[in-house]
Design an enzyme around this catalytic site. Structure first.
Site, PDB file in Angstrom:
ATOM      1  CG  HIS A 111       7.351   4.758   1.567  1.00  0.00           C
ATOM      2  ND1 HIS A 111       6.856   5.777   2.366  1.00  0.00           N
ATOM      3  CD2 HIS A 111       7.367   3.643   2.336  1.00  0.00           C
ATOM      4  CE1 HIS A 111       6.591   5.280   3.572  1.00  0.00           C
ATOM      5  NE2 HIS A 111       6.886   3.993   3.572  1.00  0.00           N
ATOM      6  CG  HIS A 164      -0.113   0.203   2.500  1.00  0.00           C
ATOM      7  ND1 HIS A 164       0.513  -0.842   3.151  1.00  0.00           N
ATOM      8  CD2 HIS A 164       0.201   1.325   3.213  1.00  0.00           C
ATOM      9  CE1 HIS A 164       1.169  -0.375   4.204  1.00  0.00           C
ATOM     10  NE2 HIS A 164       1.002   0.941   4.268  1.00  0.00           N
TER      11      HIS A 164
END
Length: 179
Positions: free
Chosen positions: A133, A49
């Site tokens: 990220h 995610h």
């Protein structure tokens, strides 16, 4: 309410994130496998995610209010498309991750709107700088591996979600459209 009383309250560890679609998870996991990692602990592909905002321990009694506030957040008028085109190591945090070379302005506006919506709850004392990220491995304490194929992934998100972190697994509690 005192800090001691708050610690005794039942809570869930929560964060807002963009989910990674199953096809993309598989492609990223396969690419990571080709890196031949000899360090760190690979993150399960099901947990891939892109975190928007970490809330931490949220008392159960506040979760509905958090969801109501999130539902009022002004979102981009279209799905987000985020290039994950840079492999990097965060030595202090000990993670290997994929990140965008350039974060899309719509993503930054969404994160800011979520931060503003969550201010009344006081979850984080010192907000961290947002660095988009996708974590590939934890406890990673060496240099980034050489990739034979450069990372060229595009995370396309039509929704953002409130996730619960429980025993190393993440599950969506609620999600909202990005339009």
């Amino acid at each position: 309410m005192t800090d001691d009383a708050r610690r005794d309250e039942p809570f869930k560890r929560l964060f807002f994130a963009l989910n990674c679609p199953p096809v993309q998870r598989k492609a990223i996991a396969q690419w990571r496998g080709e890196l031949g990692l000899r360090a760190g602990k690979p993150v399960p592909a099901d947990n891939f995610h892109l975190t928007l905002l970490f809330l931490g321990a949220v008392p159960l009694a506040q979760i509905n209010e958090v969801c109501e506030a999130a539902g009022k957040v002004r979102t981009p008028a279209e799905p987000l498309r985020i290039a994950l085109d840079r492999l990097q190591v965060w030595h202090r945090a000990g993670i290997l991750s994929l990140a965008p070379e350039q974060a899309p302005p719509a993503l930054l506006r969404l994160v800011y709107a979520l931060e503003q919506a969550m201010l009344p709850f006081g979850f984080e004392e010192s907000p961290r700088e947002f660095r988009p990220h996708l974590t590939l491995a934890r406890d990673y304490r060496t240099e980034a591996p050489e990739a034979t194929t450069p990372p060229e992934f595009f995370l396309r998100a039509e929704r953002f979600a409130l996730f619960e972190s429980h025993k190393g697994r993440y599950r969506i509690l609620q999600d909202w459209p990005l339009n």
